[in-house]
Design an enzyme around this catalytic site. Structure first.
Site, mmCIF file in Angstrom:
data_model
loop_
_atom_site.group_PDB
_atom_site.id
_atom_site.type_symbol
_atom_site.label_atom_id
_atom_site.label_comp_id
_atom_site.label_asym_id
_atom_site.label_seq_id
_atom_site.Cartn_x
_atom_site.Cartn_y
_atom_site.Cartn_z
ATOM 1 N N ASP A 342 -18.553 -8.647 -1.765
ATOM 2 C CA ASP A 342 -17.155 -8.351 -1.546
ATOM 3 C C ASP A 342 -16.719 -7.407 -2.676
ATOM 4 O O ASP A 342 -17.375 -7.314 -3.695
ATOM 5 C CB ASP A 342 -16.380 -9.673 -1.608
ATOM 6 N N ASP A 548 -15.414 -13.974 -3.854
ATOM 7 C CA ASP A 548 -14.661 -14.775 -4.808
ATOM 8 C C ASP A 548 -14.244 -16.106 -4.197
ATOM 9 O O ASP A 548 -13.565 -16.902 -4.833
ATOM 10 C CB ASP A 548 -13.456 -14.012 -5.366
ATOM 11 N N ASP A 552 -13.238 -15.548 1.979
ATOM 12 C CA ASP A 552 -14.482 -15.146 2.637
ATOM 13 C C ASP A 552 -15.401 -16.323 2.943
ATOM 14 O O ASP A 552 -16.600 -16.161 3.069
ATOM 15 C CB ASP A 552 -15.208 -14.074 1.820
#
Lengths: 652, 72
Positions: A342, A548, A552
């Site tokens: 990410d 993080d 997600d």
């Protein structure tokens, strides 16, 4: 060393001393005492008595060192648990007694017990070392009572809302928020980060951290059972039960191996004597060989050393502030092929900061920031906050009035009598303020541009961006050096921002403007490229996703290994991820890959070594070339060597 | 229900594996693990029979390694 081990050691030493004295007496002193005649002459009375005495003493030494093995063997027989180590050792040593080899029987038992002792000691040591790494659980808490005094309570009794006093050097008992005092807390036990973290009123503190030199008053936010520290401990403890392929292989192997060896031993004891046609004469020899064979075959070295290596690997990782939820994930990390990451908060810092300031000719960069900050004063928008944070010498609040907010575009205010506008090019178009073409062009990429105008005239541009982490580029490089073939960045941000970040950290492959569900799809496509849908079972190349952990979770769980970063205190991330990096450091990932490699290397070396020694000894034992000594070495000696090898993991 | 128990004097890794196998075979057990490294046993069993299951498990352990104690 436990009390039990101390007792065992004492027994071993007594028996060892007896054994050595007896050996000396039998082989060095007695032959000189028998003055009369050679071996042919009839044995004399004193010699017979001496011999009998020595035999009795040998048996005494045997019982001192081995009585618990005999007991365990009897209990084993009673409980129908044949063929454990105790049974094998008893049969083997009794066999030696039966053949009149008293010395050998004692020696073998002694050697076996010494080996067992070392094995227990080494395992205990490494277990201690690992649990010490995880000794983050608080033992007590100081609760403030209604009258202002404090009482010491069990962490389990903490209730949400309790006011707790944390004295210097104490562990923070549960997740809490500081209500009074400020100071530094040491998060090393959780994050591996040695620089203490500064906390003040209103800051959250995490259980398991150690308070520095100041007194903190905190209010409990969670009960102990829900606190970070308990979750972490739980996770690491259950990690051992998520078995790796190697461990499962060993379990399956032992399942077939033990019966096979027992059958082979029976065949060895019965068939050769039958074939030889002199059954009664040679049966004893072959029976002893079969016993030797059984002792060699004990699979303990295998069953112990592989989990120990993985346990050590998990321990080594947790020392670095990385929690690995299972041995299987460590195994996958060792063959990591693709890393999907990410952007925001993972490769970048996740907070906006002023990345550059541009001043029109005749103006000062510091002034541009100063004016922009004055207009943004009080703004809670991340961009406004970044500008305010960048201004070291702000206007006093009284100098700013007549604020006009243009939602999504910018703001205007009168600052010290001048009309200042801060905003996007759209706002400037509306206000009819011209931005010089060269200022516009120079700011195509790399964050959000805030143009600043004073009394209708452009004076400069403040660019605000989410900067890549300082160590991101280095970490990407190290990951490649550790054999990661492909690194892909996924982001919901614009193509320009994505390109900029990707270039800054050294990633060429990125997908921008992705919605959360598109991120999952992208991860699935990449998984498919690695060998597709045969799921988690049999792929030699693995995919990890680094995020993080905030939004997600679906991708974290879809990837082979989900790695959550900077998630200290975030339950959701700890829940969803397979590997949790407690602090924000990307450099932990190549470190984990290294640990994983080393773990796999050690466990494979152990398997190969143990099996090789066993098979060689089994072959030698079958043809009568290996005696009991060899057998005991092949059993406990190999186990001890494998354990020592596994313990190398702890020095990582 | 899932519960963890501490084991004292669990001395051999192979025994831990044997215990785990035996406990998994008890009726009503959904999952079980005996960890030699952490010296802990985890039992996941149906609520209704949980106490019986634990008693059975303690017996299994005593059979495999008589010296090993379960802290209930």
């Amino acid at each position: 060393m436990t009390d039990k081990q101390k007792k065992e050691l004492k027994r071993i030493i007594i028996a060892l001393v007896m054994f050595i004295l007896l050996m000396i007496t039998e082989h060095l002193i007695l032959p000189h005492l028998s003055i009369s005649g050679g071996p042919e002459s009839a044995p004399q009375m004193p010699n017979i008595i001496a011999g009998a005495a020595i035999d009795i003493l040998y048996i005494a030494a045997y019982l001192i060192v081995g009585h618990d093995v005999l007991r365990k063997c009897l209990l084993g027989i009673k409980n129908k648990q044949l063929f454990d180590e105790s049974f094998l050792m008893t049969v083997a040593t009794f066999g030696a007694f039966g053949c009149g080899e008293l010395e050998e029987a004692v020696a073998v038992m002694l050697f076996y017990q010494i080996g067992e002792f070392f094995q227990g000691y080494a395992v205990g040591r490494s277990r201690g070392a690992i649990t010490e790494l995880m000794s983050i659980a608080p033992d007590y808490a100081n609760r403030e009572t209604a009258d202002g005094s404090t009482e010491v309570i069990d962490p389990d009794d903490i209730q949400v809302g309790d006011v707790l006093v944390i004295k210097p050097g104490e562990k923070i008992p549960t997740d809490a928020v500081v209500i009074e005092g400020h100071g530094f807390i040491n998060t090393a036990a959780l994050t591996g980060e040695s620089v203490p973290r500064s906390v003040g009123e209103g800051d959250q503190v995490i259980s398991g951290c150690i308070n520095g030199d100041d007194l903190l008053r905190v209010e409990a936010l969670k009960e102990y059972d829900d606190s970070t520290v308990v979750q972490i401990l739980e996770m690491v403890e259950t990690a051992a039960s998520k078995k790796s392929k190697t461990e499962n292989f060993i379990t399956r192997f032992a399942h077939y191996y033990t019966p096979a060896v027992v059958i082979a031993a029976v065949v060895l004891a019965v068939v050769p004597p039958l074939i030889s046609g002199r059954f009664t004469e040679v049966f004893g020899t072959w029976l002893l060989r079969a016993c030797t064979f059984l002792v060699i075959s004990c699979p303990c070295a295998l069953v112990i050393s592989v989990p120990l290596a993985f346990f050590g690997g998990i321990g080594a990782a947790s020392k670095k502030g990385v929690l690995v939820k299972g041995s299987n994930y460590l195994e996958m990390m060792a063959v990591l092929d693709t890393v999907v990451t990410d952007k925001t908060g993972t490769l970048t810092e996740g907070v906006f900061r002023v990345s550059s300031t541009l001043a029109a000719p005749g103006h000062d960069e510091a002034d541009v920031i100063k004016y922009a900050a004055a207009v943004e004063a009080g703004s809670t928008h991340p961009i406004g906050a970044a500008i305010i944070a960048a201004c070291s010498d702000p206007f006093p609040g009284s100098a700013v009035k007549d604020n006009v907010n243009h939602a999504g575009k910018g703001a205007e205010a009168s600052v010290d009598g001048d009309r200042i506008a801060v905003g996007t090019s759209k706002l400037f178009d509306e206000l009819g303020i011209e931005i010089p073409a060269e200022s516009k062009a120079s700011g195509e990429a790399g964050g959000t541009h805030c143009y600043v105008a004073k009394n209708g005239i452009y004076i400069g541009t403040v660019t605000v961006a989410d900067m890549p982490k300082a160590e991101a580029a280095q970490a990407v490089k190290e990951m490649r050096a550790e054999g990661v073939r492909r690194i892909v960045m996924l982001t919901g941000d614009s193509k320009e921002t994505a390109a900029e970040t990707a270039a800054a950290v050294g990633i060429s492959d990125y997908r921008a403007e992705l919605l959360p569900q598109n991120k999952v799809r992208a991860a699935e496509e990449l998984l498919a490229e690695l060998g597709g849908e045969d799921e988690k079972a049999n792929r030699s190349r693995r995919l990890a996703f680094i995020g993080d952990g905030i939004n997600d979770a679906p991708v974290l769980s879809r990837a082979d290994v989900g790695i959550a970063m900077g998630s200290l205190g975030s339950d959701a991330a700890i829940e969803a991820a397979d590997i949790v990096i407690m602090d924000d450091k990307l450099s932990r990932i190549p470190a984990v890959i290294r640990i994983a490699r080393k773990t796999i290397g050690i466990s494979k070396a152990n398997i190969v070594f143990a099996l090789a020694v066993k098979f060689v000894c089994l072959a030698l034992g079958a043809v009568g070339l290996a005696n009991m000594w060899t057998a005991v070495f092949a059993d406990v000696g190999v186990a001890v060597i494998c354990i020592l090898n596994s313990m190398r993991m702890l020095s990582e | 229900m899932k519960k963890k128990f501490k084991l004292i004097d669990l001395d051999c890794a192979n025994c831990a594996a044997k215990m785990e196998d035996a406990i998994k075979k008890i009726d009503g057990v959904n999952d079980a693990s005996v960890s030699f490294m952490t010296q802990k046993m985890m039992i996941d069993a149906d609520d209704a029979v949980f106490d019986q299951v634990v008693q059975e498990a303690v017996k299994c352990i005593a059979k495999v390694e008589p010296d090993c104690q379960v802290v209930v």
